[in-house]
Design an enzyme around this catalytic site. Sequence first.
Site, PDB file in Angstrom:
ATOM      1  CG  ASP A  75      -0.141  -0.043   2.398  1.00  0.00           C
ATOM      2  OD1 ASP A  75       1.025  -0.306   2.900  1.00  0.00           O
ATOM      3  OD2 ASP A  75      -1.044  -1.097   3.559  1.00  0.00           O
ATOM      4  CG  ASN A 150      -8.469  -0.796  12.339  1.00  0.00           C
ATOM      5  OD1 ASN A 150      -7.292  -1.742  11.810  1.00  0.00           O
ATOM      6  ND2 ASN A 150      -8.944  -0.042  11.437  1.00  0.00           N
ATOM      7  CG  HIS A 152      -5.641  -1.751   9.278  1.00  0.00           C
ATOM      8  ND1 HIS A 152      -5.523  -0.472   9.984  1.00  0.00           N
ATOM      9  CD2 HIS A 152      -4.554  -1.890   8.917  1.00  0.00           C
ATOM     10  CE1 HIS A 152      -4.999   0.040   9.697  1.00  0.00           C
ATOM     11  NE2 HIS A 152      -3.152  -1.185   9.936  1.00  0.00           N
ATOM     12  CD  GLU A 157      -8.731   1.545   7.649  1.00  0.00           C
ATOM     13  OE1 GLU A 157      -8.482   0.527   9.182  1.00  0.00           O
ATOM     14  OE2 GLU A 157      -8.120   2.650   8.174  1.00  0.00           O
TER      15      GLU A 157
HETATM   16  C1  F6R Z   1       1.671  -1.504   6.233  1.00  0.00           C
HETATM   17  C2  F6R Z   1       0.380  -2.028   6.258  1.00  0.00           C
HETATM   18  C3  F6R Z   1      -0.345  -1.802   7.210  1.00  0.00           C
HETATM   19  C4  F6R Z   1       0.082  -2.257   8.842  1.00  0.00           C
HETATM   20  C5  F6R Z   1      -0.119  -1.624   9.747  1.00  0.00           C
HETATM   21  C6  F6R Z   1       0.637  -2.139  10.868  1.00  0.00           C
HETATM   22  O1  F6R Z   1       2.356  -1.673   4.743  1.00  0.00           O
HETATM   23  O2  F6R Z   1      -0.034  -2.463   5.230  1.00  0.00           O
HETATM   24  O3  F6R Z   1      -1.264  -2.519   7.383  1.00  0.00           O
HETATM   25  O4  F6R Z   1       0.961  -3.533   8.278  1.00  0.00           O
HETATM   26  O5  F6R Z   1      -0.560  -0.843  10.131  1.00  0.00           O
HETATM   27  O6  F6R Z   1       1.425  -1.367  11.743  1.00  0.00           O
HETATM   28  P1  F6R Z   1       2.404  -1.026  12.573  1.00  0.00           P
HETATM   29  O7  F6R Z   1       3.279  -2.483  11.738  1.00  0.00           O
HETATM   30  O8  F6R Z   1       3.232   0.553  12.675  1.00  0.00           O
HETATM   31  O9  F6R Z   1       2.337  -1.682  13.773  1.00  0.00           O
END
Ligand code: F6R
Length: 255
Positions: A75, A150, A152, A157
């Site tokens: 992403d 959450n 995701h 989401e």
């Molecule tokens: C980032 C992504 C997000 C993160 C998620 C966890 O490329 O796809 O889904 O993996 O927000 O983020 P962290 O690792 O910062 O807790």
Amino acid sequence: MVQSFSPHVFADYDQLSAAAARVVMEKMVMGIETKGKFVLGCATGSTPEGLYKHLISLLAKQDLDLSRLYTVNLDEYFPIKRSDPQSYYHFMLTHLWQPLAAVNSSFDYQSQTFVPNGEATDADTECRAYEEKIKAMGGVDIQIVGIGVNGHIGFNEPGSPADSRTRTVTLESSTVEANSRFFGSIDQVPKQALTMGIGTILEAKEILVLASGKAKAPILKALWVLEEPTVAIPASWLLSHPQVSFFIDREAQTE
Ligand code: F6R
């Protein structure tokens, strides 16, 4: 149905990262030596930073031809300039591509890496082209995935359909808030993103999910008790993948 499996639990974040890096490296060596090519699906955020650090150290000791290694990211914020220090493009440049190219000159990140283009003038065209790129590469060999508090995955989401493809999405306020730690203020966090869909992610041949720290314990707890995947928790669809592993640390483990 979700399959029954248990996560691999490591004492701490560093051990989790080192083990994940070893798995990725072994698959990469095998892919390059047997198929002549390897496609690594990358995530950004805090969780995979340690994996990338260990992976670079491991690859520095190997004489591997990395001219057939491709990386493809989950992403990117939208809109965002590649040069913005908070862009996922910039994250990859500093955490993986440049350090990897420094230890192995066969890796040319200009031509071997792909992140959805946060500067695209037409987001829909960019998303369709991204799907085509992944297909043309023969799909992702192993996809690294982190989990949002959450549930995701990528920027899918809660409520995202299981068969969703790469598209433009609006971030939930909890995600904007969680990610504001990287920006000067919450107002500076882009409110939209381009993300591989859940369907796109599930097409990876193998998925390696990483979760570290206390903040991830509640969402993991919710996952382990599920009997069926649910749109309320995007990460739950990962449980239906035939080749998924969860690497978590003790803090993320629920009692
Ligand atoms: C980032 C992504 C997000 C993160 C998620 C966890 O490329 O796809 O889904 O993996 O927000 O983020 P962290 O690792 O910062 O807790």
